[in-house]
Design an enzyme around this catalytic site. Structure first.
Site, PDB file in Angstrom:
ATOM      1  N   ARG A 153       0.836  -1.211   0.000  1.00 27.67           N
ATOM      2  CA  ARG A 153       0.000   0.000   0.000  1.00 27.67           C
ATOM      3  C   ARG A 153       0.862   1.249   0.000  1.00 27.67           C
ATOM      4  O   ARG A 153       2.020   1.201   0.398  1.00 27.67           O
ATOM      5  CB  ARG A 153      -0.800   0.069   1.306  1.00 27.67           C
ATOM      6  CG  ARG A 153      -2.107  -0.608   1.314  1.00 27.67           C
ATOM      7  CD  ARG A 153      -2.687  -0.439   2.716  1.00 27.67           C
ATOM      8  NE  ARG A 153      -3.500  -1.580   3.056  1.00 27.67           N
ATOM      9  CZ  ARG A 153      -4.790  -1.666   2.805  1.00 27.67           C
ATOM     10  NH1 ARG A 153      -5.429  -0.674   2.250  1.00 27.67           N
ATOM     11  NH2 ARG A 153      -5.470  -2.752   3.122  1.00 27.67           N
ATOM     12  N   HIS A 176     -16.372   7.489  42.402  1.00 28.69           N
ATOM     13  CA  HIS A 176     -17.738   7.933  42.151  1.00 28.69           C
ATOM     14  C   HIS A 176     -17.715   9.381  41.674  1.00 28.69           C
ATOM     15  O   HIS A 176     -16.977  10.191  42.256  1.00 28.69           O
ATOM     16  CB  HIS A 176     -18.560   7.830  43.437  1.00 28.69           C
ATOM     17  CG  HIS A 176     -19.947   8.373  43.298  1.00 28.69           C
ATOM     18  ND1 HIS A 176     -20.932   7.677  42.632  1.00 28.69           N
ATOM     19  CD2 HIS A 176     -20.499   9.545  43.694  1.00 28.69           C
ATOM     20  CE1 HIS A 176     -22.044   8.397  42.632  1.00 28.69           C
ATOM     21  NE2 HIS A 176     -21.813   9.534  43.268  1.00 28.69           N
TER      22      HIS A 176
HETATM   23  P1  FAD Z   1      -4.153  -6.015   7.721  1.00 31.02           P
HETATM   24  O1  FAD Z   1      -4.470  -4.864   8.568  1.00 31.02           O
HETATM   25  O2  FAD Z   1      -5.157  -6.432   6.709  1.00 31.02           O
HETATM   26  O3  FAD Z   1      -2.775  -5.664   7.022  1.00 31.02           O
HETATM   27  C1  FAD Z   1      -2.217  -6.469   6.055  1.00 31.02           C
HETATM   28  C2  FAD Z   1      -1.342  -5.608   5.171  1.00 31.02           C
HETATM   29  O4  FAD Z   1      -0.529  -6.471   4.391  1.00 31.02           O
HETATM   30  C3  FAD Z   1      -2.112  -4.747   4.186  1.00 31.02           C
HETATM   31  O5  FAD Z   1      -1.744  -3.401   4.322  1.00 31.02           O
HETATM   32  C4  FAD Z   1      -1.725  -5.285   2.814  1.00 31.02           C
HETATM   33  O6  FAD Z   1      -1.595  -4.268   1.839  1.00 31.02           O
HETATM   34  C5  FAD Z   1      -0.368  -5.905   3.110  1.00 31.02           C
HETATM   35  N1  FAD Z   1       0.000  -6.998   2.211  1.00 31.02           N
HETATM   36  C6  FAD Z   1      -0.714  -8.118   1.920  1.00 31.02           C
HETATM   37  N2  FAD Z   1      -0.028  -8.922   1.092  1.00 31.02           N
HETATM   38  C7  FAD Z   1       1.152  -8.289   0.854  1.00 31.02           C
HETATM   39  C8  FAD Z   1       2.284  -8.606   0.069  1.00 31.02           C
HETATM   40  N3  FAD Z   1       2.344  -9.744  -0.622  1.00 31.02           N
HETATM   41  N4  FAD Z   1       3.298  -7.725   0.033  1.00 31.02           N
HETATM   42  C9  FAD Z   1       3.247  -6.550   0.730  1.00 31.02           C
HETATM   43  N5  FAD Z   1       2.206  -6.202   1.486  1.00 31.02           N
HETATM   44  C10 FAD Z   1       1.175  -7.067   1.557  1.00 31.02           C
HETATM   45  N6  FAD Z   1     -10.495  -4.517  14.378  1.00 31.02           N
HETATM   46  C11 FAD Z   1     -10.476  -4.085  15.644  1.00 31.02           C
HETATM   47  O7  FAD Z   1      -9.822  -4.705  16.486  1.00 31.02           O
HETATM   48  N7  FAD Z   1     -11.162  -2.962  16.021  1.00 31.02           N
HETATM   49  C12 FAD Z   1     -11.900  -2.258  15.142  1.00 31.02           C
HETATM   50  O8  FAD Z   1     -12.501  -1.249  15.514  1.00 31.02           O
HETATM   51  C13 FAD Z   1     -11.952  -2.689  13.806  1.00 31.02           C
HETATM   52  N8  FAD Z   1     -12.667  -2.017  12.903  1.00 31.02           N
HETATM   53  C14 FAD Z   1     -12.679  -2.434  11.609  1.00 31.02           C
HETATM   54  C15 FAD Z   1     -13.457  -1.734  10.704  1.00 31.02           C
HETATM   55  C16 FAD Z   1     -13.509  -2.130   9.389  1.00 31.02           C
HETATM   56  C17 FAD Z   1     -14.352  -1.357   8.400  1.00 31.02           C
HETATM   57  C18 FAD Z   1     -12.739  -3.255   8.961  1.00 31.02           C
HETATM   58  C19 FAD Z   1     -12.749  -3.677   7.529  1.00 31.02           C
HETATM   59  C20 FAD Z   1     -11.972  -3.966   9.861  1.00 31.02           C
HETATM   60  C21 FAD Z   1     -11.947  -3.567  11.201  1.00 31.02           C
HETATM   61  N9  FAD Z   1     -11.219  -4.258  12.156  1.00 31.02           N
HETATM   62  C22 FAD Z   1     -11.216  -3.841  13.447  1.00 31.02           C
HETATM   63  C23 FAD Z   1     -10.422  -5.447  11.811  1.00 31.02           C
HETATM   64  C24 FAD Z   1      -8.935  -5.061  11.673  1.00 31.02           C
HETATM   65  O9  FAD Z   1      -8.807  -4.069  10.683  1.00 31.02           O
HETATM   66  C25 FAD Z   1      -8.110  -6.272  11.313  1.00 31.02           C
HETATM   67  O10 FAD Z   1      -8.336  -7.308  12.241  1.00 31.02           O
HETATM   68  C26 FAD Z   1      -6.625  -5.930  11.326  1.00 31.02           C
HETATM   69  O11 FAD Z   1      -6.353  -4.902  10.429  1.00 31.02           O
HETATM   70  C27 FAD Z   1      -5.785  -7.156  10.985  1.00 31.02           C
HETATM   71  O12 FAD Z   1      -4.439  -6.807  10.980  1.00 31.02           O
HETATM   72  P2  FAD Z   1      -3.381  -7.579  10.073  1.00 31.02           P
HETATM   73  O13 FAD Z   1      -2.080  -6.905  10.320  1.00 31.02           O
HETATM   74  O14 FAD Z   1      -3.490  -9.029  10.282  1.00 31.02           O
HETATM   75  O15 FAD Z   1      -3.845  -7.320   8.561  1.00 31.02           O
END
Ligand code: FAD
Ligand code: NAI
Length: 462
Positions: free
Chosen positions: A35, A441
């Site tokens: 990204r 409180h």
């Molecule tokens: P992600 O945040 O999905 O990050 C993965 C990253 O890896 C991405 O930026 C992607 O571009 C990158 N990537 C993937 N493949 C590659 C590659 N081959 N090379 C380079 N880069 C790559 N969770 C909460 O706990 N609280 C909340 O309030 C909450 N609100 C949310 C609201 C919405 C609308 C959504 C959609 C989700 C929400 N979530 C929330 C869930 C939360 O966003 C996810 O659980 C969290 O982002 C997961 O983190 P992650 O690091 O596993 O993956």
């Protein structure tokens, strides 16, 4: 090319936190992110932008519904949607730039681009291949749609499109009464859209405590959100500027339709592992496409780890972060640990909904003897003063030992209050331990103490 101790693929909450901890533990670390900005789904199109819109729309709701009651007179504000979007964007950028700063501070290299793993110990980004002793896959998740639905991110949108609509729709249909559907449905309902949520099951927010589900749905209805329950969506037809949702009511198999200016498809998310080359490497996946890991977050291929939404478990930012830290510790030869029994879940609607541990339904299914102490926010002075007295705190404790097994809160600041219970559960505390702790409180936290009291000799203000 520089050789690394660890390359993390993905800069979301799992990946960036893991990379920082690896660096703090003395490992030479890089993070690959495709990204434009760090922070993953959460900071760019998830947690953070949704909370900004929830905050702004809640302020509007307060102005419309509660200001005059407190003697704050005058017209309620009108909505400048462009400005609200600009505010949301500022919040996103403030947060994502913050991660860039933390990377520099901790000497984590950000390798910009999409990474793949040509072999264990190698990560390729564009034309460059990097050597690394360990790889942590933190590639996250993407929205999963339904067959018969084509997402165009204009009229038929996922959460990503719903966060950046060009205008506030008159009518919005939300498919799925899960976390995304209810948070974003709340935003648009507060901003004046006519919102209808179409849900397959008979209760909203699957897996949540049944009593909370009922109270939550009642409150959302009172806020103007319509629900069609027990409805299996079959397809969505895109019309010129609108879309039509076709669904079957499960009770009698009858066919129905509902049209809307925007249809939000919020039927869950799926792990994203495209382009990593996992098949060729022989990295094992589950039937649902999640990367399989052992107790140390290592896959079946030595030196390749995986965390966050890409593996099993709740798709939550804090769960991904905890796994990121634990995996880093395991790689550094320490004892990484995540207590999966104490991961809170929060829905940031108004009121907020929060839970940790077991539900009553789970305890009954397990045949476990338990007691439930419940306290209504109606008996909490601070909640009454703040027009926030809808909802309750419920603590579930073992019938014999009084050890806390779970807690369910619907009410003001539920997402913060739940952490008192999380800490208590980490320490193996009893409901009485909370009762014996003095609570200031007037605070909402007194409702937590009263619920704990209700597990024993009784709440005072009930
Ligand atoms: P992600 O945040 O999905 O990050 C993965 C990253 O890896 C991405 O930026 C992607 O571009 C990158 N990537 C993937 N493949 C590659 C590659 N081959 N090379 C380079 N880069 C790559 N969770 C909460 O706990 N609280 C909340 O309030 C909450 N609100 C949310 C609201 C919405 C609308 C959504 C959609 C989700 C929400 N979530 C929330 C869930 C939360 O966003 C996810 O659980 C969290 O982002 C997961 O983190 P992650 O690091 O596993 O993956
Ligand atoms: P979800 O799994 O929470 O809810 C999906 C809903 O869609 C379910 O109620 C399901 O029964 C319903 N559904 C499925 N098929 C259907 C059909 N054919 N017709 C009608 N309804 C149907 O998924 P959601 O809301 O998309 O969220 C995805 C993930 O994002 C969640 O795992 C959640 O953990 C995370 N998230 C977390 C937030 C938070 O912590 N506050 C906020 C937003 C997302």
């Amino acid at each position: 090319m520089t050789a690394y101790d660890v390359i993390v693929i993905g800069g979301g909450p799992g990946g960036y936190v893991s990379a920082i901890r690896c660096a703090q533990l003395g490992l030479k670390t890089a993070c690959v992110e495709g990204r434009e900005a760090l922070g993953g789904t959460c900071l760019n199109v998830g947690c953070i932008p949704s909370k900004a819109l929830l905050h702004a729309s809640h302020q509007l709701h307060e102005a419309q519904h509660n200001f005059t009651k407190m003697g704050l007179m005058g017209k309620s504000p009108s909505v400048d949607w462009k400005q609200m979007q600009a505010y949301k964007q500022d919040v996103i950028e403030g947060n994502t730039k913050g991660i860039e700063f933390l990377f520099k501070k901790n000497k984590v290299d950000w390798i910009k681009g999409w990474g793949s793993i040509p072999a264990a110990g190698k990560v390729q980004v564009g034309d460059d291949t990097y050597d690394t002793k360990n790889i942590i896959i933190a590639s996250g998740s993407v929205p999963s749609s339904l067959p018969g639905i084509e997402i165009d991110e204009e009229v038929v949108v996922t959460s990503t499109g719903a966060l950046s609509l060009p205008k506030i729709p008159k009518k919005m249909t939300v498919i799925g009464a899960g976390v995304i559907g209810l948070e974003l449905g709340s935003v648009y309902a507060r901003l004046g859209s006519e919102v209808t949520v179409v849900e397959f099951l008979d209760a909203i927010t699957p897996g949540m405590d049944g009593e909370v589900q009922k109270t939550f749905q009642r409150i959302l209805k009172k806020q103007g959100i319509n629900f069609v329950m027990g409805a299996a969506v079959q397809s969505v037809e895109r019309l010129k500027t609108k879309a039509k949702v076709n669904y079957k009511l499960r009770k009698d198999d009858s066919d129905h339709q509902i049209d809307a200016d925007v249809v939000l498809v919020a039927t869950g998310r799926k792990p994203y592992t495209d382009g990593l080359g996992l098949e060729a490497l022989g990295v094992a996946l589950s039937e649902r496409g999640q990367i399989k890991t052992d107790a140390h977050w290592q896959t079946n291929v030595a030196g390749i780890y995986a965390i966050g939404d890409a593996i099993d478990g709740p798709m939550l930012a804090h769960k991904a972060e905890d796994e990121g830290i634990a995996a880093a510790e395991c790689i550094a030869g320490k004892h990484g640990h995540v207590n999966y029994d104490v991961i809170p879940g929060v829905i940031y609607t108004h009121p907020e909904v929060a839970n940790v541990g077991k539900t009553e339904e789970q305890l009954k299914a397990e045949g476990r003897a338990y007691k439930a102490g419940k306290f209504m926010f109606m008996g909490n002075g601070r909640a009454k003063a703040n027009f926030a007295a809808d909802g309750f705190v419920k603590i579930l404790a073992d019938a014999e030992t009084d050890r806390i097994l779970g807690a369910h809160i619907i009410g003001p600041s539920a997402g913060d209050l739940i952490h008192e219970i999380c800490v208590a559960m980490e320490f193996g505390a009893s409901a009485q331990d909370i009762t014996l702790t003095c609570h200031a409180h007037p605070t909402y936290s007194e409702a937590v103490r009263e619920a704990a009291m209700a597990c024993g000799d009784g709440a005072i203000h009930a």
